[in-house]
Motif scaffolding. Structure first.
Motif, PDB file in Angstrom:
ATOM      1  N   LYS A 112       5.571   2.834  -2.249  1.00  0.00           N
ATOM      2  CA  LYS A 112       4.318   2.808  -3.011  1.00  0.00           C
ATOM      3  C   LYS A 112       4.579   2.832  -4.511  1.00  0.00           C
ATOM      4  N   LEU A 115       5.473  -0.614  -5.529  1.00  0.00           N
ATOM      5  CA  LEU A 115       4.254  -1.425  -5.585  1.00  0.00           C
ATOM      6  C   LEU A 115       3.517  -1.165  -6.895  1.00  0.00           C
ATOM      7  N   GLN A 119       2.688  -3.807  -9.831  1.00  0.00           N
ATOM      8  CA  GLN A 119       1.319  -4.074 -10.279  1.00  0.00           C
ATOM      9  C   GLN A 119       1.192  -3.864 -11.787  1.00  0.00           C
ATOM     10  N   GLY A 134      -2.392 -11.135  -6.712  1.00  0.00           N
ATOM     11  CA  GLY A 134      -2.279 -10.579  -5.370  1.00  0.00           C
ATOM     12  C   GLY A 134      -0.915 -10.778  -4.730  1.00  0.00           C
ATOM     13  N   ILE A 136       2.008  -9.582  -5.642  1.00  0.00           N
ATOM     14  CA  ILE A 136       2.722  -8.304  -5.590  1.00  0.00           C
ATOM     15  C   ILE A 136       2.303  -7.538  -4.331  1.00  0.00           C
ATOM     16  N   GLU A 137       1.012  -7.510  -4.065  1.00  0.00           N
ATOM     17  CA  GLU A 137       0.497  -6.824  -2.881  1.00  0.00           C
ATOM     18  C   GLU A 137       0.952  -7.519  -1.597  1.00  0.00           C
ATOM     19  N   ASP A 138       0.999  -8.848  -1.627  1.00  0.00           N
ATOM     20  CA  ASP A 138       1.465  -9.598  -0.454  1.00  0.00           C
ATOM     21  C   ASP A 138       2.931  -9.306  -0.153  1.00  0.00           C
ATOM     22  N   TYR A 140       4.480  -6.520  -0.917  1.00  0.00           N
ATOM     23  CA  TYR A 140       4.470  -5.150  -0.389  1.00  0.00           C
ATOM     24  C   TYR A 140       4.097  -5.146   1.092  1.00  0.00           C
ATOM     25  N   LYS A 141       3.038  -5.861   1.445  1.00  0.00           N
ATOM     26  CA  LYS A 141       2.587  -5.920   2.837  1.00  0.00           C
ATOM     27  C   LYS A 141       3.647  -6.557   3.740  1.00  0.00           C
ATOM     28  N   GLU A 144       6.333  -3.980   4.317  1.00  0.00           N
ATOM     29  CA  GLU A 144       5.841  -2.977   5.260  1.00  0.00           C
ATOM     30  C   GLU A 144       5.915  -3.517   6.697  1.00  0.00           C
TER      31      GLU A 144
END
Length: 164
Positions: A112, A115, A119, A134, A136-138, A140-141, A144
């Motif tokens: 986290k 991430l 961001q 988005g 960066i979030e992709d 991260y996902k 995960e």
């Protein structure tokens, strides 16, 4: 003949720990006394591996050579391997009666934090970065999901997945 038998039996007792996106700086050395702790990039550099020229298979061959010839327990940091590559490396070690004992992954708080740093970097430098909103979030996902797949894949094997 006894020397060869003793050497093979000793090899069974070598512990092999690999990491996925865990740098050497994040390893608590006191927890791994008796281990030779090396960065994957140092091993590959020793063999003059060049990712732009050499295949991923060559990378796995170099890592397996280092592990097979190690006389000590070994912890290899920052492997950057995918799940199929962990599987292939594991298969390469089997003829030598060696198994990967543990794969260390970053714990949830470190993931986290990474991430949040990504961001922030995007907010501060988006005009210079070649990321779509988005992304960066992709990333991260996706990581995960990779961790979950790794945990599921190795759930009923001798390899433990541990967060550090």
């Amino acid at each position: 003949m006894n020397f060869i038998r003793k050497y093979l039996l000793d090899k069974k007792n070598i512990h092999i720990i690999l990491t996925l996106q865990v740098p050497k700086a994040d390893i608590n050395i006191s927890e791994f006394k008796g281990f030779k702790i090396v960065n994957c990039s140092d091993i590959l550099e020793k063999y003059n591996y060049r990712s732009s020229v050499d295949s991923d298979q060559k990378k796995l061959e170099y890592l397996s050579e280092k592990i097979i010839h190690s006389e000590d327990h070994i912890l290899i940091c920052n492997t950057g391997l995918s799940i199929p590559e962990f599987d292939t490396l594991s298969e390469m070690l089997k003829p030598h009666q060696l198994t990967i004992n543990k794969i260390l992954i970053p714990n949830e708080s470190k993931r986290k934090k990474k991430l949040a740093e990504g961001q922030k970097a995007y907010r501060d430098h988006s005009r210079w970065l070649h990321f779509y909103p988005g992304e960066i979030e992709d990333i991260y996902k996706a990581f995960e999901a990779e961790i979950q797949t790794l945990k599921t894949r190795y759930e009923n094997t001798g390899t433990k997945i541990l967060e550090v």
